[in-house]
Design a protein around this motif. Structure first.
Motif, PDB file in Angstrom:
ATOM      1  N   VAL A 305     -30.095 -16.085  37.434  1.00  0.00           N
ATOM      2  CA  VAL A 305     -28.836 -15.590  36.867  1.00  0.00           C
ATOM      3  C   VAL A 305     -28.034 -14.892  37.964  1.00  0.00           C
ATOM      4  N   ILE A 306     -26.771 -15.314  38.151  1.00  0.00           N
ATOM      5  CA  ILE A 306     -25.952 -14.639  39.174  1.00  0.00           C
ATOM      6  C   ILE A 306     -24.761 -13.901  38.560  1.00  0.00           C
ATOM      7  N   GLY A 307     -24.574 -14.026  37.257  1.00  0.00           N
ATOM      8  CA  GLY A 307     -23.444 -13.323  36.649  1.00  0.00           C
ATOM      9  C   GLY A 307     -23.469 -13.463  35.139  1.00  0.00           C
ATOM     10  N   ALA A 308     -22.566 -12.731  34.486  1.00  0.00           N
ATOM     11  CA  ALA A 308     -22.458 -12.797  33.025  1.00  0.00           C
ATOM     12  C   ALA A 308     -21.005 -12.534  32.655  1.00  0.00           C
ATOM     13  N   TYR A 309     -20.554 -13.117  31.569  1.00  0.00           N
ATOM     14  CA  TYR A 309     -19.213 -12.795  31.071  1.00  0.00           C
ATOM     15  C   TYR A 309     -19.171 -13.033  29.575  1.00  0.00           C
ATOM     16  N   ALA A 310     -18.092 -12.564  28.954  1.00  0.00           N
ATOM     17  CA  ALA A 310     -17.970 -12.723  27.503  1.00  0.00           C
ATOM     18  C   ALA A 310     -16.558 -13.169  27.153  1.00  0.00           C
ATOM     19  N   GLY A 311     -16.452 -14.013  26.142  1.00  0.00           N
ATOM     20  CA  GLY A 311     -15.143 -14.456  25.640  1.00  0.00           C
ATOM     21  C   GLY A 311     -15.062 -14.157  24.154  1.00  0.00           C
TER      22      GLY A 311
END
Ligand SMILES: Cc1cc2nc3c(=O)[nH]c(=O)nc-3n(C[C@H](O)[C@H](O)[C@H](O)COP(=O)(O)OP(=O)(O)OC[C@H]3O[C@@H](n4cnc5c(N)ncnc54)[C@H](O)[C@@H]3O)c2cc1C
Length: 491
Positions: A305-311
């Protein structure tokens, strides 16, 4: 005072940008009012980036119609604007007999919508198409694809700006008022007037519509969190993997999707929230996404895992009801020149070009015969080619021609100094670091800007004399180095 525009668009997500782009093909004046300092920073950049084939929507709904039309127009648009996309296909997998009946239902629904070449295949065949799948059967959807969602929105908006659309960024519409021969959009600092108004303010479109139309519906924010995986995983994944749909799901389930940048997405989660602006990602959801993804794809390596985001989904259905509503294009007899686009949730990315065509060609131009521009009157702005993806010979030629291409600023993504400067000189006048990131891909790699951010800062100081106060991540409320942490206490 600003002129009264023929058409004002509120919200520059993928829908507003597609509208602006299509309208600039006609002789009419267009303005776009966007509350953020750049376009496409809400749901349109925070989704799965899947070009849906059309299997998930009830025949006869607007979602089915605009998905089918949209996917055709979207690929044409990507070709025209040089936006990266791929029709890589997808597999919807069944882990038990009941789920096989769900696949049959989806196949029949897709066929009723006109989706070609759908096949239910055995688990063995599915594992041949995508090693690591351990299902008993799968629905193969070869016409599904992926697109870079942020590149699509930015490319359409920039093309429309070059062709005359006026963008008012960092300008939040707070209300709409009918004046004698036009509508006034009141913003926090100013008023923008238009004869036609198209409200595509995403999750805020319902609330904004209610400022002039008390019966416009409320929307419910429903967050979807994602994990972004390293490119080493991307090398192993050739198509999207979806679970069979859950009966009560407000989303399509946690899926695994390759991205056009070579990474892999896991997600989204599915949780109704109270804050429509939330962008938070949580450790517990991340763990759940990883667990669910492993049941779909056993080859998923750990520690990638290199990142996370939310929409945030714009749902018309409350948490109690769940599921999906249909797109709503609301236009009342009192305000025929005011069109509210409400509840544009999935497949809104796929459908956006078709929604834009419908609103412009079948509603506005029915009443306003705006003259089409000639080919000579249009300047096509193509999304720049990525230096890193060019053949070696072409790279050598470019470095000789433009020496700044010889300076690799972002090592993870192979972004050159010339690409950073090109991103900064965008036609929307966006000067944020996020603006550089989405346009060049610098800071998007596995080090998340640890290596290239200081170099970008140096370049901007040296080339443009930027002071520390000029560096903002997303806009005035996110200063990078110097800014206020607390409001002054006058108490
Ligand atoms: C988790 C998730 C996954 C998805 N996956 C897919 C997918 O794979 N494929 C697909 O086809 N679709 C997908 N979708 C749906 C798709 O992302 C949306 O339908 C689409 O992005 C909606 O675009 P929009 O322009 O209507 O809204 P938005 O992108 O939300 O844009 C609205 C714009 O309006 C601006 N705005 C809001 N209020 C105001 C105001 N008062 N004044 C001025 N500006 C304002 C916002 O800042 C924003 O820029 C997904 C959505 C989510 C949330």
């Amino acid at each position: 005072m600003k002129p009264t525009f023929d058409v004002v668009i509120i919200g520059a997500g993928v829908v507003g940008s597609a509208l602006a782009r299509h309208l600039t093909r006609f002789a009419c004046s267009v303005a776009v009012v966007e509350k953020e300092s750049d376009v496409g920073m809400a749901a349109s950049a925070r989704n799965s980036g899947v070009i849906h084939a059309g299997i998930n929507y009830k025949p006869g709904t607007l979602r089915a119609r605009f998905c089918m039309e949209g996917r055709r127009l979207l690929t044409q648009l990507c070709e025209e604007l040089n936006v990266p996309y791929s029709i890589c296909g997808k597999l919807v997998v069944a882990m038990c007999e009941e789920e096989v009946s769900e696949l049959e239902r989806l196949k029949a629904q897709g066929e009723a919508n006109g989706v070609p070449d759908l096949r239910i295949i055995s688990g063995v065949e599915a594992a041949k198409l995508q090693p690591g799948i351990e299902a008993i059967a799968a629905l193969h959807v070869p016409t599904s694809g992926i697109v870079s969602p942020y590149a699509l929105t930015l490319a359409m908006a920039e093309d429309s700006a070059v062709n005359g659309a006026n963008f008012y960024l960092a300008t939040e519409a707070v209300g709409i008022e009918h004046q004698h021969n036009c509508y006034a959009i009141h913003t926090k600092s100013d008023t923008v007037r238009g004869r036609w108004i198209i409200n595509c303010a995403g999750i805020h479109s319902g609330r904004l519509a209610q400022s002039i139309d008390s019966e416009a519906p409320d929307l419910y924010p429903c967050v979807g969190e994602y994990l972004l995986l390293d490119k080493q995983v991307g090398e192993k994944l050739s198509m999207s993997i979806y679970p069979a749909p859950q009966a009560d799901g407000a989303g399509l389930g946690v899926h695994i999707t390759p991205t056009m940048d070579g990474n892999v997405l896991l997600g989204p989660s599915n949780e109704y929230v109270s804050d429509p602006e939330t962008r938070c990602c949580t450790g517990s959801t991340a763990n759940r996404l990883l667990e669910e993804a492993k049941t779909l794809w056993s080859d998923l390596p750990p520690q990638v895992v290199i990142g996370a985001y939310a929409g945030v989904r714009s749902k018309q259905t409350s948490p109690e009801v769940g599921g999906f509503g249909d797109f709503l294009f609301r236009r009342t007899p009192n305000h025929p020149q005011l069109i509210h686009l409400i509840g544009i949730e999935s497949p809104g990315l796929t459908a956006a070009p078709a929604i834009a065509r419908h609103i412009v060609d079948e509603i506005i131009r029915n009443e306003e015969p705006f003259k089409p521009k000639t080919a000579e009157e249009i300047s096509l702005r193509r999304w720049p080619l990525r230096f890193d993806e060019l053949p070696e010979k072409e790279k050598e030629r470019l470095v000789r021609e433009i020496p700044d291409h010889g300076d690799i600023v972002c090592r993870c993504e192979g972004v050159t100094k010339h690409e950073i400067l090109q991103a900064l000189n965008n036609p929307l006048g966006v000067r944020t670091l996020a603006g550089i990131k989405y346009r060049s891909r610098a800071m998007m790699g596995r080090c998340n800007g640890g290596y290239c951010l200081p170099r970008i800062v140096d370049i901007l100081q040296q080339e443009y004399g930027w002071e520390p106060t000029a560096f903002q991540l997303r806009g005035p409320t996110s200063p990078m180095f110097v800014g206020r942490l607390l409001e002054e206490d006058h108490g």
